[in-house]
Design a protein around this motif. Sequence first.
Motif, short mmCIF file in Angstrom:
data_model
loop_
_atom_site.label_atom_id
_atom_site.label_comp_id
_atom_site.label_asym_id
_atom_site.label_seq_id
_atom_site.Cartn_x
_atom_site.Cartn_y
_atom_site.Cartn_z
N LEU A 90 -28.62 8.71 -50.12
CA LEU A 90 -29.12 9.40 -50.77
C LEU A 90 -28.09 10.20 -49.79
O LEU A 90 -28.25 11.45 -49.86
CB LEU A 90 -30.70 10.21 -49.45
N ALA A 91 -26.88 9.49 -49.58
CA ALA A 91 -25.80 10.19 -49.05
C ALA A 91 -25.33 11.86 -49.92
O ALA A 91 -24.92 12.73 -50.31
CB ALA A 91 -25.15 9.57 -48.43
N PRO A 92 -25.07 10.96 -51.09
CA PRO A 92 -24.29 12.16 -51.97
C PRO A 92 -25.41 13.18 -52.49
O PRO A 92 -24.33 13.85 -53.11
CB PRO A 92 -24.07 11.18 -53.72
N THR A 93 -26.31 13.12 -52.55
CA THR A 93 -27.22 13.61 -52.99
C THR A 93 -27.20 15.11 -51.34
O THR A 93 -27.16 15.96 -51.76
CB THR A 93 -29.08 13.29 -52.91
N LEU A 94 -27.54 14.63 -50.20
CA LEU A 94 -27.35 15.21 -49.28
C LEU A 94 -24.99 15.74 -49.07
O LEU A 94 -26.01 17.44 -48.78
CB LEU A 94 -27.08 14.70 -47.99
N GLU A 95 -24.54 15.20 -49.41
CA GLU A 95 -23.14 16.09 -49.79
C GLU A 95 -23.85 16.97 -50.79
O GLU A 95 -22.52 18.14 -50.35
CB GLU A 95 -22.28 15.18 -50.23
N ALA A 96 -23.93 16.85 -51.77
CA ALA A 96 -23.91 17.92 -52.88
C ALA A 96 -24.77 18.86 -51.90
O ALA A 96 -24.62 20.20 -53.02
CB ALA A 96 -24.46 17.33 -53.77
N MET A 97 -26.56 18.63 -51.67
CA MET A 97 -26.48 20.31 -51.21
C MET A 97 -25.68 20.51 -49.85
O MET A 97 -25.81 21.72 -49.97
CB MET A 97 -28.25 19.27 -50.09
N LYS A 98 -24.63 19.89 -48.72
CA LYS A 98 -24.38 20.30 -47.95
C LYS A 98 -23.41 21.60 -48.51
O LYS A 98 -22.66 22.61 -48.18
CB LYS A 98 -23.56 18.97 -47.32
N ALA A 99 -22.48 20.45 -49.57
CA ALA A 99 -21.45 21.77 -51.24
C ALA A 99 -21.82 23.19 -51.09
O ALA A 99 -21.14 24.11 -51.58
CB ALA A 99 -20.91 20.63 -52.37
N TRP A 100 -23.27 22.33 -51.36
CA TRP A 100 -24.15 23.61 -52.98
C TRP A 100 -24.43 25.22 -51.01
O TRP A 100 -24.27 26.37 -51.45
CB TRP A 100 -25.27 24.11 -53.09
N GLY A 101 -24.88 24.11 -50.37
CA GLY A 101 -25.04 26.05 -48.27
C GLY A 101 -23.63 26.05 -48.51
O GLY A 101 -23.77 27.31 -48.07
N GLU A 102 -22.73 25.35 -48.71
CA GLU A 102 -21.58 26.23 -48.14
C GLU A 102 -20.83 26.98 -48.75
O GLU A 102 -20.18 28.14 -49.46
CB GLU A 102 -20.21 25.26 -48.09
N LEU A 103 -20.69 26.86 -50.09
CA LEU A 103 -20.53 28.03 -51.06
C LEU A 103 -21.46 28.80 -51.14
O LEU A 103 -20.84 30.16 -51.39
CB LEU A 103 -20.76 27.07 -52.70
N TYR A 104 -22.54 28.37 -51.55
CA TYR A 104 -23.85 29.67 -50.90
C TYR A 104 -22.70 31.11 -49.42
O TYR A 104 -23.20 31.52 -50.26
CB TYR A 104 -24.99 29.70 -50.82
N LEU A 105 -23.15 30.22 -49.27
CA LEU A 105 -23.25 31.27 -47.40
C LEU A 105 -21.18 31.81 -47.89
O LEU A 105 -21.44 32.29 -47.15
CB LEU A 105 -22.51 30.36 -46.22
N ALA A 106 -20.37 30.77 -48.43
CA ALA A 106 -19.46 31.76 -48.58
C ALA A 106 -19.08 33.08 -49.42
O ALA A 106 -18.45 33.97 -49.15
CB ALA A 106 -17.86 30.70 -48.86
N GLN A 107 -20.21 32.96 -50.58
CA GLN A 107 -20.46 34.13 -51.16
C GLN A 107 -21.80 35.28 -50.38
O GLN A 107 -21.80 36.10 -51.08
CB GLN A 107 -21.01 33.94 -52.16
N MET A 108 -22.26 35.21 -49.59
CA MET A 108 -22.97 35.94 -48.72
C MET A 108 -22.22 37.24 -48.30
O MET A 108 -20.95 36.75 -47.88
CB MET A 108 -23.74 35.52 -47.49
N PRO A 109 -22.39 38.67 -48.49
CA PRO A 109 -22.20 39.40 -48.21
C PRO A 109 -22.28 39.91 -46.77
O PRO A 109 -23.93 38.96 -46.54
CB PRO A 109 -22.54 41.01 -48.92
N GLU A 110 -21.08 39.84 -45.98
CA GLU A 110 -21.05 40.19 -44.91
C GLU A 110 -22.66 41.10 -44.39
O GLU A 110 -22.32 42.43 -45.01
CB GLU A 110 -20.38 40.73 -44.12
N ASP A 111 -23.40 41.12 -43.35
CA ASP A 111 -24.59 42.25 -43.39
C ASP A 111 -24.47 42.63 -41.41
O ASP A 111 -24.91 42.08 -40.80
CB ASP A 111 -25.73 41.18 -43.13
N PRO A 112 -24.88 43.87 -40.97
CA PRO A 112 -24.77 44.47 -40.06
C PRO A 112 -25.73 44.08 -39.85
O PRO A 112 -26.45 44.10 -38.16
CB PRO A 112 -24.18 45.80 -40.01
N ASN A 113 -26.88 43.53 -40.49
CA ASN A 113 -28.33 43.05 -39.57
C ASN A 113 -28.05 41.69 -39.90
O ASN A 113 -29.44 41.60 -40.94
CB ASN A 113 -29.21 44.04 -40.35
N PRO A 114 -28.14 40.83 -39.09
CA PRO A 114 -28.15 39.31 -39.78
C PRO A 114 -29.36 38.89 -40.34
O PRO A 114 -29.36 38.31 -40.52
CB PRO A 114 -26.92 38.77 -39.14
N ARG A 115 -30.35 39.71 -39.00
CA ARG A 115 -31.75 39.19 -39.11
C ARG A 115 -31.89 39.39 -40.52
O ARG A 115 -32.87 38.27 -40.88
CB ARG A 115 -32.38 39.96 -38.04
#
Length: 121
Positions: A90-115
């Motif tokens: 399952l390691a490659p699957t989790l690595e792909a999920m991690k990479a996608w999550g990092e990409l998603y986080l990098a594209q999230m706008p900064e929000d003054p209300n992080p909650r």
Amino acid sequence: MTLKSANDYRCAVELTVKIAGGKWKPLIVHYLLGGTKRFGELGRLIGGVTQRSLTLQLRELEASGIVTRKVFAQVPPRVEYTLTPLGHSLAPTLEAMKAWGELYLAQMPEDPNPRANRLDD
């Protein structure tokens, strides 16, 4: 967890989600990729998981052949969990999920209300 026969799944993704999906299983596998862990150690690493939920998820992963459980005859009892070769696959699957999550986080706008952008609410 009872698995249906191979013909009862619409696709392999459905089976993968059944075996390794959910809120805690990917995290359990992720931390076990780093090596054998004890129950309490997994709980601390994951954070926020109840003892009951962790127990149930580990039992399901063990029943699916993803994790092995080793009990040591001592007081207090010691139990260790290790990924099987199938679990390690399952390691490659989790690595792909991690990479996608990092990409998603990098594209999230900064929000003054992080909650407002919390994914676990």
